[in-house]
Structures are given as structure tokens and as C-alpha cells.
Design a protein around this motif. Sequence first.
Motif, short mmCIF file in Angstrom:
data_model
loop_
_atom_site.label_atom_id
_atom_site.label_comp_id
_atom_site.label_asym_id
_atom_site.label_seq_id
_atom_site.Cartn_x
_atom_site.Cartn_y
_atom_site.Cartn_z
N VAL A 28 58.89 41.00 38.27
CA VAL A 28 58.67 42.42 38.48
C VAL A 28 57.77 42.94 37.35
N PRO A 29 56.67 43.60 37.67
CA PRO A 29 55.78 44.10 36.63
C PRO A 29 56.48 45.18 35.78
N HIS A 30 56.49 44.97 34.47
CA HIS A 30 57.07 45.93 33.54
C HIS A 30 56.68 45.53 32.14
N LEU A 105 64.38 51.76 34.24
CA LEU A 105 63.00 51.47 34.65
C LEU A 105 62.76 49.98 34.52
N PRO A 106 61.94 49.37 35.34
CA PRO A 106 61.19 49.96 36.44
C PRO A 106 62.07 50.21 37.65
N GLY A 144 70.47 53.24 30.22
CA GLY A 144 69.74 54.50 30.21
C GLY A 144 68.70 54.59 29.11
N ARG A 145 68.99 53.97 27.98
CA ARG A 145 68.04 53.95 26.86
C ARG A 145 66.99 52.85 27.03
N GLN A 146 67.05 52.12 28.13
CA GLN A 146 66.13 51.02 28.47
C GLN A 146 66.21 49.87 27.46
N GLU A 147 67.41 49.66 26.92
CA GLU A 147 67.65 48.55 26.00
C GLU A 147 68.11 47.29 26.73
N GLY A 148 68.58 47.47 27.97
CA GLY A 148 69.09 46.33 28.71
C GLY A 148 69.20 46.60 30.19
N VAL A 149 69.56 45.54 30.90
CA VAL A 149 69.77 45.58 32.34
C VAL A 149 71.12 44.94 32.61
N SER A 150 71.85 45.49 33.57
CA SER A 150 73.11 44.87 33.97
C SER A 150 73.15 44.76 35.49
#
Length: 160
Positions: A28-30, A105-106, A144-150
Motif C-alpha cells: 500500500v503506498p504510504h 492513514l492511509p 490515531g497518532r500514526q505510530e502503529g497499526v493494529s
Amino acid sequence: MKTFRVGFGYDVHQLKEGYPFWLGGIQVPHEKGAVGHSDADVLIHVICDALLGAANLRDIGYHFPDQDPQYKGIDSKFLLKNVVGLLKENGFKIGNIDSTVCLQLPKVNPHIPAMQKCLAGVMDIHESLVSIKATTTERLGFVGRQEGVSAYCVALIYQE
């Protein structure tokens, strides 16, 4: 008579600039990507754990330990393919997959059809059996702070 079993998976990966972002078997582009021993595809990892849990076959870390150099940077689709093989060896078939990705994001929604197609192909099941949903955390917490994905996943498997 069919015997049905349900498994659950949960995983988290840190996001950092300069890493590719693999999600659901596709890139995924990011500007940020997930960090991990493998390609850090959080969605595939939760699917693996849900399937393994349903079959009472432990978890992804047991079968593919992150201390083992052979799994360094590995494509998580390879791990999923092996998990599906373990299920088949133990007489199980996949009923369906229901998953949720938590990411600020994304935006994931435009990529869901490609992920479904990819994952269904790896698991050798129909695309309609692979549900992928996405949500943000309304800018709260590490997601929410874009520090990680779960991600979360529930899998139904069965024996005939």
C-alpha cells in the motif's frame, strides 16, 4: 456431521518512515511502513493467528519464530500459505475470515478488493469468504497518532 471451530487473532506493528507498507498481501503506498521481523503484514499475521487458534495449533510466533533468521524479511503470504497447509494436514477447511484493520492513514478502503483477491488466492478460498473492514481510532492512541497499526480477526474453520 461438521465440527465448527472459531479462532481469534490480534496483532500490532509500529509504523516508521522508510519502510514499505504491506497490508493484506499487497503493498500500500504510504510514507510509513510497518516494522517487524518479517514484512510486518499485520493483517496476514492476525489471520494466521486466528486460523491457528481455531485449530488449537498455537500461534504464528510458535511456528515462525522471530528469532529465526530464515524468516527475516519474509513475505507473510508464505507464512499464511504454510498455515493453510497445517490446517489441511489436520483435516480442517476454512469457513470464513472476518477482520478489522485499525489505521489512521492511509485509507484502507480503496485497497480492500485487491487484498481480498490476494488473500483468497493464498488461502485457496472464494473472495466472498474474506471480510476485511477498516477503521480509524478517531486520532486516539498509538493508531490515531500514526505510530502503529493494529488488526483483529475471527476465523471459522470446520472438519467434515
